[in-house]
Design an enzyme around this catalytic site. Sequence first.
Site, PDB file in Angstrom:
ATOM      1  N   GLY A  21       0.820  -1.209   0.000  1.00 31.95           N
ATOM      2  CA  GLY A  21       0.000   0.000   0.000  1.00 31.95           C
ATOM      3  C   GLY A  21       0.851   1.254   0.000  1.00 31.95           C
ATOM      4  N   PHE A 129      18.252 -18.722  -0.196  1.00 25.22           N
ATOM      5  CA  PHE A 129      16.883 -18.957   0.267  1.00 25.22           C
ATOM      6  C   PHE A 129      16.319 -20.145  -0.515  1.00 25.22           C
ATOM      7  CE2 PHE A 129      13.732 -16.489   2.805  1.00 25.22           C
ATOM      8  CZ  PHE A 129      14.621 -15.845   3.645  1.00 25.22           C
ATOM      9  N   GLN A 249       0.303 -21.442   2.089  1.00 26.24           N
ATOM     10  CA  GLN A 249       1.667 -21.905   2.384  1.00 26.24           C
ATOM     11  C   GLN A 249       1.876 -22.184   3.870  1.00 26.24           C
ATOM     12  OE1 GLN A 249       5.494 -19.323   1.950  1.00 26.24           O
ATOM     13  NE2 GLN A 249       5.559 -20.924   0.391  1.00 26.24           N
ATOM     14  N   HIS A 251       4.843 -22.686   6.324  1.00 23.59           N
ATOM     15  CA  HIS A 251       6.294 -22.495   6.411  1.00 23.59           C
ATOM     16  C   HIS A 251       6.861 -23.625   7.275  1.00 23.59           C
ATOM     17  CE1 HIS A 251      10.157 -20.693   7.302  1.00 23.59           C
ATOM     18  NE2 HIS A 251       9.891 -19.658   6.523  1.00 23.59           N
ATOM     19  N   LEU A 261       7.583 -17.363  13.622  1.00 16.75           N
ATOM     20  CA  LEU A 261       8.465 -17.770  12.529  1.00 16.75           C
ATOM     21  C   LEU A 261       9.950 -17.745  12.876  1.00 16.75           C
ATOM     22  CD1 LEU A 261       8.080 -18.463   9.453  1.00 16.75           C
ATOM     23  CD2 LEU A 261       9.089 -16.229   9.050  1.00 16.75           C
ATOM     24  N   GLU A 264      13.580 -18.542   7.071  1.00 13.77           N
ATOM     25  CA  GLU A 264      14.315 -19.455   6.198  1.00 13.77           C
ATOM     26  C   GLU A 264      15.761 -19.001   6.050  1.00 13.77           C
ATOM     27  OE1 GLU A 264      11.892 -20.945   2.890  1.00 13.77           O
ATOM     28  OE2 GLU A 264      13.489 -20.184   1.601  1.00 13.77           O
ATOM     29  N   ARG A 295       9.506 -24.416   0.117  1.00 15.07           N
ATOM     30  CA  ARG A 295       8.835 -24.590   1.414  1.00 15.07           C
ATOM     31  C   ARG A 295       7.809 -25.721   1.449  1.00 15.07           C
ATOM     32  NH1 ARG A 295       8.098 -18.211   2.865  1.00 15.07           N
ATOM     33  NH2 ARG A 295      10.308 -17.956   3.322  1.00 15.07           N
ATOM     34  N   HIS A 365       1.454 -19.708   7.013  1.00  8.21           N
ATOM     35  CA  HIS A 365       2.319 -18.546   6.801  1.00  8.21           C
ATOM     36  C   HIS A 365       1.840 -17.574   5.734  1.00  8.21           C
ATOM     37  CE1 HIS A 365       6.012 -16.296   6.884  1.00  8.21           C
ATOM     38  NE2 HIS A 365       6.295 -16.582   5.628  1.00  8.21           N
ATOM     39  N   ARG A 405       4.781 -20.243  -3.003  1.00  9.92           N
ATOM     40  CA  ARG A 405       5.652 -19.071  -3.123  1.00  9.92           C
ATOM     41  C   ARG A 405       7.068 -19.403  -2.670  1.00  9.92           C
ATOM     42  NH1 ARG A 405       7.587 -15.199   0.497  1.00  9.92           N
ATOM     43  NH2 ARG A 405       6.177 -15.676   2.220  1.00  9.92           N
TER      44      ARG A 405
HETATM   45  C1  LIG Z   1       6.628 -13.488  10.306  1.00 12.36           C
HETATM   46  C2  LIG Z   1       6.704 -13.251   8.830  1.00 12.36           C
HETATM   47  C3  LIG Z   1       7.925 -13.166   8.199  1.00 12.36           C
HETATM   48  C4  LIG Z   1       7.997 -12.944   6.834  1.00 12.36           C
HETATM   49  N1  LIG Z   1       9.231 -12.862   6.235  1.00 12.36           N
HETATM   50  C5  LIG Z   1       9.300 -12.612   4.912  1.00 12.36           C
HETATM   51  C6  LIG Z   1      10.562 -12.451   4.277  1.00 12.36           C
HETATM   52  O1  LIG Z   1      11.618 -12.476   4.909  1.00 12.36           O
HETATM   53  N2  LIG Z   1      10.585 -12.225   2.943  1.00 12.36           N
HETATM   54  C7  LIG Z   1       9.446 -12.151   2.201  1.00 12.36           C
HETATM   55  O2  LIG Z   1       9.540 -11.947   0.995  1.00 12.36           O
HETATM   56  N3  LIG Z   1       8.240 -12.292   2.787  1.00 12.36           N
HETATM   57  C8  LIG Z   1       8.140 -12.496   4.115  1.00 12.36           C
HETATM   58  N4  LIG Z   1       6.913 -12.617   4.695  1.00 12.36           N
HETATM   59  C9  LIG Z   1       5.710 -12.346   3.901  1.00 12.36           C
HETATM   60  C10 LIG Z   1       5.529 -10.856   3.726  1.00 12.36           C
HETATM   61  O3  LIG Z   1       6.047 -10.166   4.835  1.00 12.36           O
HETATM   62  C11 LIG Z   1       4.061 -10.463   3.571  1.00 12.36           C
HETATM   63  O4  LIG Z   1       3.477 -11.229   2.559  1.00 12.36           O
HETATM   64  C12 LIG Z   1       3.944  -8.997   3.191  1.00 12.36           C
HETATM   65  O5  LIG Z   1       4.660  -8.181   4.076  1.00 12.36           O
HETATM   66  C13 LIG Z   1       2.504  -8.516   3.112  1.00 12.36           C
HETATM   67  O6  LIG Z   1       2.525  -7.131   2.826  1.00 12.36           O
HETATM   68  P1  LIG Z   1       1.222  -6.353   2.413  1.00 12.36           P
HETATM   69  O7  LIG Z   1       1.626  -4.938   2.142  1.00 12.36           O
HETATM   70  O8  LIG Z   1       0.495  -7.078   1.358  1.00 12.36           O
HETATM   71  O9  LIG Z   1       0.310  -6.420   3.731  1.00 12.36           O
HETATM   72  P2  LIG Z   1       0.617  -6.112   5.260  1.00 12.36           P
HETATM   73  O10 LIG Z   1       2.004  -5.661   5.504  1.00 12.36           O
HETATM   74  O11 LIG Z   1       0.107  -7.263   6.024  1.00 12.36           O
HETATM   75  O12 LIG Z   1      -0.307  -4.852   5.530  1.00 12.36           O
HETATM   76  C14 LIG Z   1      -1.716  -4.933   5.466  1.00 12.36           C
HETATM   77  C15 LIG Z   1      -2.272  -3.563   5.716  1.00 12.36           C
HETATM   78  O13 LIG Z   1      -3.668  -3.594   5.482  1.00 12.36           O
HETATM   79  C16 LIG Z   1      -4.330  -2.930   6.523  1.00 12.36           C
HETATM   80  N5  LIG Z   1      -5.679  -3.507   6.611  1.00 12.36           N
HETATM   81  C17 LIG Z   1      -6.032  -4.803   6.627  1.00 12.36           C
HETATM   82  N6  LIG Z   1      -7.368  -4.916   6.699  1.00 12.36           N
HETATM   83  C18 LIG Z   1      -7.864  -3.661   6.724  1.00 12.36           C
HETATM   84  C19 LIG Z   1      -9.170  -3.110   6.792  1.00 12.36           C
HETATM   85  N7  LIG Z   1     -10.240  -3.876   6.884  1.00 12.36           N
HETATM   86  N8  LIG Z   1      -9.295  -1.761   6.809  1.00 12.36           N
HETATM   87  C20 LIG Z   1      -8.207  -0.945   6.767  1.00 12.36           C
HETATM   88  N9  LIG Z   1      -6.958  -1.433   6.690  1.00 12.36           N
HETATM   89  C21 LIG Z   1      -6.785  -2.756   6.660  1.00 12.36           C
HETATM   90  C22 LIG Z   1      -3.471  -3.131   7.745  1.00 12.36           C
HETATM   91  O14 LIG Z   1      -3.679  -2.112   8.683  1.00 12.36           O
HETATM   92  C23 LIG Z   1      -2.077  -3.064   7.145  1.00 12.36           C
HETATM   93  O15 LIG Z   1      -1.631  -1.737   7.090  1.00 12.36           O
HETATM   94  C24 LIG Z   1       6.818 -12.822   6.073  1.00 12.36           C
HETATM   95  C25 LIG Z   1       5.588 -12.914   6.698  1.00 12.36           C
HETATM   96  C26 LIG Z   1       5.525 -13.145   8.060  1.00 12.36           C
HETATM   97  C27 LIG Z   1       4.158 -13.284   8.687  1.00 12.36           C
END
Ligand SMILES: Cc1cc2nc3c(=O)[nH]c(=O)nc-3n(C[C@H](O)[C@H](O)[C@H](O)COP(=O)(O)OP(=O)(O)OC[C@H]3O[C@@H](n4cnc5c(N)ncnc54)[C@H](O)[C@@H]3O)c2cc1C
Length: 597
Positions: A21, A129, A249, A251, A261, A264, A295, A365, A405
């Site tokens: 976003g 990775f 997925q 993990h 978590l 990896e 994974r 995950h 993924r």
């Molecule tokens: C513990 C962990 C470790 C990870 N490590 C890695 C990594 O090392 N490398 C990698 O590539 N990926 C990694 N991932 C995956 C990756 O981090 C996520 O897929 C990614 O950050 C998701 O980003 P996003 O911007 O789509 O959503 P998010 O960062 O989840 O943000 C979602 C946003 O939507 C908002 N939102 C949700 N619902 C609503 C609503 N109803 N109204 C208003 N706002 C809303 C929230 O407030 C938030 O701001 C990891 C995931 C986890 C859980």
Amino acid sequence: MAQDLKFHEFDAIIVGGGGAGMYAALQASSQVPSQGSSGVQKVAVLSKLYPMRSHTGAAQGGVAASLGNMGEDTAEWHAYDTVKGGDYLVDQNAAQILADDAPKVIYDMEHKGLPFSRTEEGRIAQRKFGGHTHHFGEGPVMRTCYAADRTGHLILHTLYQQCIKENVTFFNEYQVIELLMDGTVATGVAAIRIADSSLHIFTAKAVFFATGGAGRVFKVTSNALANTGDGAAICARAGIPLEDFEFYQFHPTGIKGIGVLITEGTRGEGGILRNRDGERFMERYSPTLKDLAPRDMVARAITKELLAGRGILGNNKIDDFVYLEAMHLGSDTLKTKLPDVREFCMTYVGIDPIKSPIPVHPTAHYTMGGIPTDINGQVGYSGQKYEGLFAAGECACVSVHGANRLGSNSLLELLVFGRRAGIRLKDYVKGAEARKIPQSEIDKARKTYADLLDRKSTGGKVSSNIGQVYDKMQSLMSAKVGVFRNEKGLQECLTGLAEIKEEYKGVKIHNSNTDYNYDVLRVFELGCMLDLAEIVTEGALARKESRGGHAREDYPNRDDENFLKHTMAFLDTTTKQVRLAYDDVDLSKWEPKPRVY
Ligand SMILES: Cc1cc2nc3c(=O)[nH]c(=O)nc-3n(C[C@H](O)[C@H](O)[C@H](O)COP(=O)(O)OP(=O)(O)OC[C@H]3O[C@@H](n4cnc5c(N)ncnc54)[C@H](O)[C@@H]3O)c2cc1C
């Protein structure tokens, strides 16, 4: 209960302040004088969390890009690994864009201030990775750029600073509950302001979803409490299909029992998985990549070891665990490259990975499927385009992850497709007319909220307890739609979900406050997850094959003849039944082959 409405109008509304976003907001807002283009003046980001608390901040291991700083690498190999890793359900044109644009977005982040870890020569450091290889699978490659094990946290900080600089308007702690359409044209959203429970209507020429994943559907998960899949559910309720949503997925390395978590990156730095006999069992399952196989393969291998009684407790149960050994990496590596991993182990398990192995088992995950988009983030599929509607990040399906993924490709997806979609959004809004939200849509939003508030009870008998209903859904999903699935379990899951949905209708809200009434929001989120759980299960039941993260015990082989196709799951807006349709996969570069690592 009638609600006073507050109205706002913007050119573009971005729902979600995570990596996807905020990068989109930045692109849509920023001025690029050298190219003579100006940003969209009125972009607003709505986020139910303060943006810096978005789950992107939890990402540890890193972000993939074929910079070649630590050995030969090419975008072609990266694209191929992504397609093969996704078990050929990946749209290959999108995977090529992901790989081609990767270096550009990494350098952009670097120039915007992201403090990457460095090589001795001062270049961006990279680590191995799972599933990332050189020469089309010959061996592991160092492709994942990182900032210790806090990569996502630093991406989020970098983007937030830049958004502030570009005057992006933030509506923090606003929870969106409805997408407001005019036929197939997006016209705005309805959101609750959490601070005072007021209902707000935002009109916009374009609505952009970047609401992240839905890991809380499962009991043992690495996902934050807020990852309840609201955006995907809201779109599904507005009649938009969800693509490939049955692919979830698991993990391989969550901390036993709680699922927190262990990145990896720990195996990327040389960590090794061992069973109760001390055997490095991944050598049997993946002779070439071993612990760094994709994974889905590692999660299945661990589950098989546990069920065969080779877990550390030897009890033949999936809640047993194996060991992830990192002691041999030495104290320096653990302290400088994996400091958070060490801290998590000390906090949650009371062990120091410098001295003891880490007890791990698979944890839910990542949501591979989502809102279907084209390569510029515009929502639609071959049968239908939705005007003025965009999505990117984990809530979207472009689709670069297919059935599984690869690690570090998600942060990359946020950057590559958040950026592309932001650029497209900027152009789109310039040429679009102002929108008018149909009164019927405003009435619908008002009713959705009134129905939630009607659950407030002033006492009396509790018919259903939200915590228990939530727990039942999670336990059922983990037990029946986990690493391995079969027809009987999936049918039982659907029956169970129907019962849980009935119980959900009786959930009451006992908190009568108007300021920060999270009980109201939790009920809304649980409703979203119940819809999504059903979509996952229906899709999984219909897909009578095993592919990537979807492993059917009763259909153990991949079936390209019948199932090399994207699922499009529609939630009927009146009956709430799930209807499945299918769409083509882009296979423009590589022929599907058996997946051997
Ligand atoms: C513990 C962990 C470790 C990870 N490590 C890695 C990594 O090392 N490398 C990698 O590539 N990926 C990694 N991932 C995956 C990756 O981090 C996520 O897929 C990614 O950050 C998701 O980003 P996003 O911007 O789509 O959503 P998010 O960062 O989840 O943000 C979602 C946003 O939507 C908002 N939102 C949700 N619902 C609503 C609503 N109803 N109204 C208003 N706002 C809303 C929230 O407030 C938030 O701001 C990891 C995931 C986890 C859980």
